[in-house]
Scaffold this motif. Structure first.
Motif, PDB file in Angstrom:
ATOM      1  N   THR A  86      55.911  36.957  64.830  1.00  0.00           N
ATOM      2  CA  THR A  86      54.827  36.619  65.759  1.00  0.00           C
ATOM      3  C   THR A  86      54.211  35.247  65.483  1.00  0.00           C
ATOM      4  O   THR A  86      53.279  34.853  66.173  1.00  0.00           O
ATOM      5  CB  THR A  86      53.712  37.685  65.722  1.00  0.00           C
ATOM      6  OG1 THR A  86      53.058  37.629  64.450  1.00  0.00           O
ATOM      7  CG2 THR A  86      54.255  39.074  65.973  1.00  0.00           C
ATOM      8  N   THR A  87      54.722  34.547  64.479  1.00  0.00           N
ATOM      9  CA  THR A  87      54.187  33.215  64.185  1.00  0.00           C
ATOM     10  C   THR A  87      55.205  32.159  64.601  1.00  0.00           C
ATOM     11  O   THR A  87      56.360  32.211  64.202  1.00  0.00           O
ATOM     12  CB  THR A  87      53.845  33.059  62.686  1.00  0.00           C
ATOM     13  OG1 THR A  87      54.996  33.355  61.902  1.00  0.00           O
ATOM     14  CG2 THR A  87      52.701  33.962  62.287  1.00  0.00           C
ATOM     15  N   LEU A  88      54.766  31.231  65.401  1.00  0.00           N
ATOM     16  CA  LEU A  88      55.645  30.201  65.935  1.00  0.00           C
ATOM     17  C   LEU A  88      55.915  29.131  64.882  1.00  0.00           C
ATOM     18  O   LEU A  88      54.974  28.509  64.368  1.00  0.00           O
ATOM     19  CB  LEU A  88      55.026  29.568  67.180  1.00  0.00           C
ATOM     20  CG  LEU A  88      55.892  28.563  67.924  1.00  0.00           C
ATOM     21  CD1 LEU A  88      57.166  29.219  68.459  1.00  0.00           C
ATOM     22  CD2 LEU A  88      55.103  27.938  69.073  1.00  0.00           C
ATOM     23  N   ASN A  89      57.195  28.978  64.535  1.00  0.00           N
ATOM     24  CA  ASN A  89      57.622  27.926  63.614  1.00  0.00           C
ATOM     25  C   ASN A  89      56.891  27.969  62.268  1.00  0.00           C
ATOM     26  O   ASN A  89      56.559  26.937  61.691  1.00  0.00           O
ATOM     27  CB  ASN A  89      57.442  26.542  64.256  1.00  0.00           C
ATOM     28  CG  ASN A  89      58.221  26.411  65.536  1.00  0.00           C
ATOM     29  OD1 ASN A  89      59.279  27.008  65.701  1.00  0.00           O
ATOM     30  ND2 ASN A  89      57.699  25.642  66.465  1.00  0.00           N
ATOM     31  N   LYS A  90      56.680  29.197  61.779  1.00  0.00           N
ATOM     32  CA  LYS A  90      55.933  29.347  60.535  1.00  0.00           C
ATOM     33  C   LYS A  90      56.239  30.705  59.913  1.00  0.00           C
ATOM     34  O   LYS A  90      56.269  31.715  60.602  1.00  0.00           O
ATOM     35  CB  LYS A  90      54.435  29.241  60.814  1.00  0.00           C
ATOM     36  CG  LYS A  90      53.547  29.330  59.594  1.00  0.00           C
ATOM     37  CD  LYS A  90      52.094  29.202  60.025  1.00  0.00           C
ATOM     38  CE  LYS A  90      51.114  29.150  58.900  1.00  0.00           C
ATOM     39  NZ  LYS A  90      51.304  30.003  57.780  1.00  0.00           N
ATOM     40  N   GLN A  91      56.477  30.682  58.595  1.00  0.00           N
ATOM     41  CA  GLN A  91      56.565  31.901  57.800  1.00  0.00           C
ATOM     42  C   GLN A  91      55.832  31.616  56.501  1.00  0.00           C
ATOM     43  O   GLN A  91      56.287  30.792  55.701  1.00  0.00           O
ATOM     44  CB  GLN A  91      58.022  32.285  57.520  1.00  0.00           C
ATOM     45  CG  GLN A  91      58.775  32.794  58.722  1.00  0.00           C
ATOM     46  CD  GLN A  91      58.227  34.101  59.264  1.00  0.00           C
ATOM     47  OE1 GLN A  91      58.030  35.064  58.536  1.00  0.00           O
ATOM     48  NE2 GLN A  91      57.959  34.129  60.560  1.00  0.00           N
ATOM     49  N   GLY A  92      54.692  32.247  56.315  1.00  0.00           N
ATOM     50  CA  GLY A  92      53.897  31.990  55.120  1.00  0.00           C
ATOM     51  C   GLY A  92      53.559  30.515  55.025  1.00  0.00           C
ATOM     52  O   GLY A  92      53.050  29.924  55.963  1.00  0.00           O
ATOM     53  N   GLY A  93      53.888  29.905  53.873  1.00  0.00           N
ATOM     54  CA  GLY A  93      53.592  28.492  53.672  1.00  0.00           C
ATOM     55  C   GLY A  93      54.634  27.549  54.247  1.00  0.00           C
ATOM     56  O   GLY A  93      54.464  26.335  54.212  1.00  0.00           O
ATOM     57  N   ALA A 114      69.580  42.373  71.254  1.00  0.00           N
ATOM     58  CA  ALA A 114      68.442  41.618  70.716  1.00  0.00           C
ATOM     59  C   ALA A 114      67.242  41.706  71.664  1.00  0.00           C
ATOM     60  O   ALA A 114      66.108  41.918  71.214  1.00  0.00           O
ATOM     61  CB  ALA A 114      68.839  40.171  70.474  1.00  0.00           C
ATOM     62  N   GLU A 115      67.471  41.550  72.951  1.00  0.00           N
ATOM     63  CA  GLU A 115      66.379  41.647  73.930  1.00  0.00           C
ATOM     64  C   GLU A 115      65.750  43.034  73.893  1.00  0.00           C
ATOM     65  O   GLU A 115      64.518  43.170  73.935  1.00  0.00           O
ATOM     66  CB  GLU A 115      66.904  41.336  75.329  1.00  0.00           C
ATOM     67  CG  GLU A 115      67.288  39.883  75.523  1.00  0.00           C
ATOM     68  CD  GLU A 115      68.054  39.613  76.810  1.00  0.00           C
ATOM     69  OE1 GLU A 115      68.128  38.419  77.184  1.00  0.00           O
ATOM     70  OE2 GLU A 115      68.594  40.556  77.434  1.00  0.00           O
ATOM     71  N   THR A 116      66.577  44.056  73.786  1.00  0.00           N
ATOM     72  CA  THR A 116      66.080  45.430  73.742  1.00  0.00           C
ATOM     73  C   THR A 116      65.253  45.670  72.482  1.00  0.00           C
ATOM     74  O   THR A 116      64.167  46.267  72.549  1.00  0.00           O
ATOM     75  CB  THR A 116      67.257  46.434  73.801  1.00  0.00           C
ATOM     76  OG1 THR A 116      67.954  46.227  75.033  1.00  0.00           O
ATOM     77  CG2 THR A 116      66.786  47.861  73.705  1.00  0.00           C
ATOM     78  N   VAL A 117      65.751  45.226  71.337  1.00  0.00           N
ATOM     79  CA  VAL A 117      65.020  45.421  70.083  1.00  0.00           C
ATOM     80  C   VAL A 117      63.672  44.708  70.133  1.00  0.00           C
ATOM     81  O   VAL A 117      62.646  45.289  69.744  1.00  0.00           O
ATOM     82  CB  VAL A 117      65.857  44.956  68.868  1.00  0.00           C
ATOM     83  CG1 VAL A 117      65.008  44.864  67.606  1.00  0.00           C
ATOM     84  CG2 VAL A 117      67.030  45.902  68.646  1.00  0.00           C
ATOM     85  N   ILE A 118      63.648  43.493  70.615  1.00  0.00           N
ATOM     86  CA  ILE A 118      62.377  42.764  70.708  1.00  0.00           C
ATOM     87  C   ILE A 118      61.407  43.504  71.626  1.00  0.00           C
ATOM     88  O   ILE A 118      60.224  43.651  71.305  1.00  0.00           O
ATOM     89  CB  ILE A 118      62.607  41.306  71.156  1.00  0.00           C
ATOM     90  CG1 ILE A 118      63.218  40.519  70.001  1.00  0.00           C
ATOM     91  CG2 ILE A 118      61.305  40.658  71.634  1.00  0.00           C
ATOM     92  CD1 ILE A 118      63.617  39.102  70.333  1.00  0.00           C
ATOM     93  N   ILE A 129      55.587  38.841  69.998  1.00  0.00           N
ATOM     94  CA  ILE A 129      56.771  38.368  69.289  1.00  0.00           C
ATOM     95  C   ILE A 129      57.211  37.046  69.904  1.00  0.00           C
ATOM     96  O   ILE A 129      57.325  36.925  71.118  1.00  0.00           O
ATOM     97  CB  ILE A 129      57.900  39.425  69.355  1.00  0.00           C
ATOM     98  CG1 ILE A 129      57.488  40.659  68.553  1.00  0.00           C
ATOM     99  CG2 ILE A 129      59.221  38.846  68.850  1.00  0.00           C
ATOM    100  CD1 ILE A 129      58.443  41.835  68.695  1.00  0.00           C
ATOM    101  N   VAL A 130      57.457  36.050  69.046  1.00  0.00           N
ATOM    102  CA  VAL A 130      57.885  34.725  69.513  1.00  0.00           C
ATOM    103  C   VAL A 130      59.322  34.413  69.101  1.00  0.00           C
ATOM    104  O   VAL A 130      59.779  33.274  69.245  1.00  0.00           O
ATOM    105  CB  VAL A 130      56.927  33.609  69.018  1.00  0.00           C
ATOM    106  CG1 VAL A 130      55.532  33.796  69.604  1.00  0.00           C
ATOM    107  CG2 VAL A 130      56.885  33.559  67.494  1.00  0.00           C
TER     108      VAL A 130
END
Length: 179
Positions: A86-93, A114-118, A129-130
């Motif tokens: 859910t974070t755009l272009n970011k994971q933690g630091g 993939a579309e179904t899982v999302i 979800i991004v």
């Protein structure tokens, strides 16, 4: 593993060291390689180039798995629940397009799964979800020192602070899928 059951999946969810450790722990996974995909520059990119965020590549893992033991959908569920989609272009630091949440599909069947899982996982998260779903084009294996990073560097602070909590979450949510 028979060749007819061998499949390849490519996912990016932040630092590839974390994803590699997660997928290596799953039953039915044969190999996991850290690398780069989704970029737009010629030649084999280097970590230094990727880190700049200018190549368009994402840090990814390429997972070779036995579909008779674990399904592509199961891999996607593990992927979606062991990083923050859910974070755009970011994971933690880690910040930048090279750390985007992305699923690179091999064919239309994988794209639909993939579309179904999302869609199904949308209610699991408080935010939207991004994760991007993109066609797979090419995988570039990362430098050797990135391969098996967790296994070879367990004493490093990054492994304790970032990777171990993801593995704990994996054990909590997906114990039945572990080796």
């Amino acid at each position: 593993m028979s060749l007819e059951n061998r499949q390849v999946a490519t996912f990016g969810g932040g630092c590839f060291w974390c994803a590699e450790a997660v997928f290596r722990a799953l039953k039915g996974v044969e190999t996991v390689e850290s690398g780069y995909s989704g970029g737009n520059v010629p030649g084999h990119p280097t970590y230094r180039e990727i880190r700049s965020g200018l190549t368009g590549h994402a840090e990814v893992v390429q997972v070779v798995f036995n579909s008779a033991c674990i399904s592509y959908k199961d891999l996607l569920v593990v992927f979606m629940t062991t990083h923050n989609p859910t974070t755009l272009n970011k994971q933690g630091g880690d910040v930048g397009t090279q750390y985007r949440s992305v699923i690179f599909y091999q064919d239309e069947t994988e794209k639909k799964i993939a579309e179904t899982v999302i869609e199904e996982m949308g209610g699991y998260f408080n935010d939207s979800i991004v994760t991007v779903i993109s066609p797979f084009k090419k995988f570039f294996k990362a430098e050797d020192y990135h391969q098996d990073y967790y296994k070879n560097n367990k004493a490093e602070a990054y492994c304790h602070v970032v990777i171990m909590p993801k593995l704990a979450k994996l054990r909590e949510l997906h114990a039945n899928k572990l080796k």
